[in-house]
Design a protein around this motif. Structure first.
Motif, PDB file in Angstrom:
ATOM      1  N   VAL A 241      51.669  36.645  42.068  1.00  0.00           N
ATOM      2  CA  VAL A 241      51.655  36.118  43.435  1.00  0.00           C
ATOM      3  C   VAL A 241      51.756  34.594  43.415  1.00  0.00           C
TER       4      VAL A 241
ATOM      5  N   HIS B 179      47.952  39.825  39.417  1.00  0.00           N
ATOM      6  CA  HIS B 179      48.154  39.290  40.765  1.00  0.00           C
ATOM      7  C   HIS B 179      48.153  37.765  40.799  1.00  0.00           C
ATOM      8  N   LEU B 180      47.237  37.143  40.042  1.00  0.00           N
ATOM      9  CA  LEU B 180      47.189  35.680  40.071  1.00  0.00           C
ATOM     10  C   LEU B 180      48.499  35.103  39.557  1.00  0.00           C
TER      11      LEU B 180
ATOM     12  N   LYS C  91      43.784  43.331  36.437  1.00  0.00           N
ATOM     13  CA  LYS C  91      44.266  43.289  37.823  1.00  0.00           C
ATOM     14  C   LYS C  91      44.396  41.852  38.308  1.00  0.00           C
ATOM     15  N   GLY C  92      43.356  41.041  38.029  1.00  0.00           N
ATOM     16  CA  GLY C  92      43.400  39.642  38.434  1.00  0.00           C
ATOM     17  C   GLY C  92      44.539  38.899  37.763  1.00  0.00           C
TER      18      GLY C  92
END
Ligand code: SF4
Ligand code: SF4
Ligand code: SF4
Lengths: 311, 176
Positions: B133, B129-130, B125-126
């Motif tokens: 985004v 998104h990292l 997940k990280g």
């Protein structure tokens, strides 16, 4: 009724207990002095450069801890504009964690900071509580037992981070409300807290406290232009289980950088180690509390002025 | 003995070629890539993401998302220390390296190995998104939560979206 009885037995104890205090004092005192946090303590490293202010953590905490419904939904970002008595949002009896926005001139996008209990290694809330309502668990959580709390609110004054909140709704059922690191439902089973699991950006890194310090320093070392060279909470207040990395000076994002590097109540810990008998020295305790309160008022005023100039 | 020598020799030759042509010899081609990837391993509070891989191939180099795994040379100097000549790996899917079970006792145990360099590798997940985004902010791509994935019923419940704020005039999620 149970609580009233508690209060009464406790007062009765105060009259009889003074003599006993001297004898039990010594061994506990030695223990308190040598205690430097549990070696297997877990923690969370909060990275301000990763947080995007999505409030997923707040939503997850609310559900996990069965907290009351908020005034605004968790995808309402107007909360970042709220000011209460010149201050940004704080934790209270309806929310164990809040995220606030900071506009810092040298960065072209806003920064966000999640706050909650920092689960200090040597918690001031715990040492200041004379009925032992607080416990620091080996996993690192600072938990609280409402059944023994007499509602004196000393912990609220003692906490250097303004975290414990008081539930006023019931006069006969005093209850402090604060983040408990999801101890009952998750931490004690080895699971990460709800807020950590919810975070999309991995702005919250859960792990052994000593590993997190390694990770934090590695992140700083390998991304030199992205962080100030400091982990807030590695030493602040004697060390905290929740720690922070920031791309700008910590005071620009609402941190109190005047928090001493040693445990907050170190200087009174010697006599607080004889906790239940602290009644024998009420005057000294109140003097201490007054000192803490005035120190914090000073800081509050300073923050207010800062808040105004920010605008 | 002889075969070990041969193996060592051929690895050395391969490494030498890799150093000469780091971006070509063993690199996967963008044409080999799928058109669309359904990112559904984590879907819970939000719907799966239908990722337009073909469009992103035009917008970014493989290495920007796949690091060293496609055989291209990484750009981050921290990665170059070890991966300057790394070859294409067997699998290049994100979930192969970035754990969907981030912070599980197993995950934490593996990371506490004192010899491990990658102690700070984000979970799946990280990582999504990292990377997404972070880049979207730079190139002015969409960054609102629901720009990429719509909230599920479960998500709406957790975010308590049906609450009407007491006072009028508050802004709701601009990306709804
Ligand atoms: S942050 Fe405050 S409430 Fe939390 S453990 Fe430390 S002193 Fe106690
Ligand atoms: S650790 Fe648990 S109680 Fe504390 S802020 Fe996170 S979700 Fe809430
Ligand atoms: S969930 Fe993570 S990114 Fe979102 S506001 Fe909380 S800490 Fe920041």
């Amino acid at each position: 009724m149970k609580k009233l009885l508690n209060r009464r037995t406790f007062l009765k104890g105060s009259l009889a207990g003074s003599a006993a205090a001297v004898s039990v004092g010594r061994s506990q005192k030695a223990m308190a002095k040598d205690f430097e946090g549990y070696p297997e303590s877990m923690g969370v490293l909060v990275d301000l450069s990763r947080c995007v202010g999505c409030r997923s953590c707040e939503a997850a905490c609310n559900e996990e801890q069965n907290l009351p419904a908020p005034e605004k939904p968790f995808n309402d970002f107007s909360v970042f504009d709220e000011m209460h008595h010149g201050q940004k949002r704080r934790t209270d009896e309806t929310r164990y964690t809040v995220v606030n926005r900071y506009d810092v001139p040298e960065i072209d996008h806003p920064l966000f900071r999640k706050i909650q209990c920092n689960h200090c290694q040597e918690p001031a809330c715990l040492t200041s509580c004379f009925v032992n309502a607080y416990t620091k668990t080996p996993e690192g959580a600072v938990i609280y037992d409402a059944s023994v709390c007499v509602g004196c609110r000393t912990c609220m004054v003692a906490c250097p981070f303004y975290i414990p909140a008081f539930r006023y709704s019931s006069a006969f059922n005093p209850r402090i409300m604060k983040c408990i690191f999801c101890y009952d439902t998750r931490l004690k089973n080895g699971q990460p807290p709800a807020c950590v699991e919810a975070c999309p950006q991995e702005a919250l890194t859960f792990g052994h406290r000593k590993e997190l310090i390694r990770i934090g320093h590695q992140r700083i070392r390998e991304n030199k232009d992205q962080y100030v060279d400091h982990i807030y909470g590695e030493h602040e207040a004697g060390g905290t289980a929740w720690m922070y990395l920031s791309p700008v000076d910590f005071e620009k994002v609402g941190f109190d950088t005047s928090v001493p590097k040693e445990p907050i109540l170190n200087f009174v810990k010697d006599f607080l180690a004889i906790v239940p008998m602290v009644l024998t020295i009420w005057p000294a305790l109140f003097a201490g509390i007054h000192l803490l309160a005035t120190r914090k008022d000073g800081i509050k005023k300073q923050q207010q002025t800062e808040g105004e100039t920010e605008k | 003995m002889r075969s070990t020598l041969m193996a060592t020799l051929s690895i050395m030759i391969m490494m030498a070629i890799g150093a000469l042509y780091p971006n070509q010899s063993f690199a996967l081609d963008a044409e080999d890539a799928p058109e669309v990837v359904e990112l559904d391993a984590l879907s819970d509070l939000y719907e799966p993401v239908t990722f337009d891989h073909a469009m992103h191939v035009d917008a970014a180099e493989c290495v920007e998302c796949h690091h060293h795994t496609t055989g291209q040379q990484p750009v981050d100097p921290n990665c170059l220390r070890c991966h300057a000549t790394s070859e294409e790996t067997d699998s290049i899917s994100c979930g192969e390296c970035h754990s969907a079970e981030r912070f599980s006792p197993q995950d934490l145990k593996e990371r506490s190995n004192p010899d491990l360099y990658h102690i700070d590798k984000p979970g799946l997940k990280g990582a999504y998104h990292l990377n997404c985004v972070g880049c979207h902010e730079e190139v002015d791509g969409p960054t609102g939560c629901q720009d990429c994935h719509a909230m599920t019923e479960k998500g709406k419940k957790q975010f308590q979206v049906s609450i009407v704020p007491p006072k009028a005039g508050s802004k709701k999620d601009a990306h709804e």
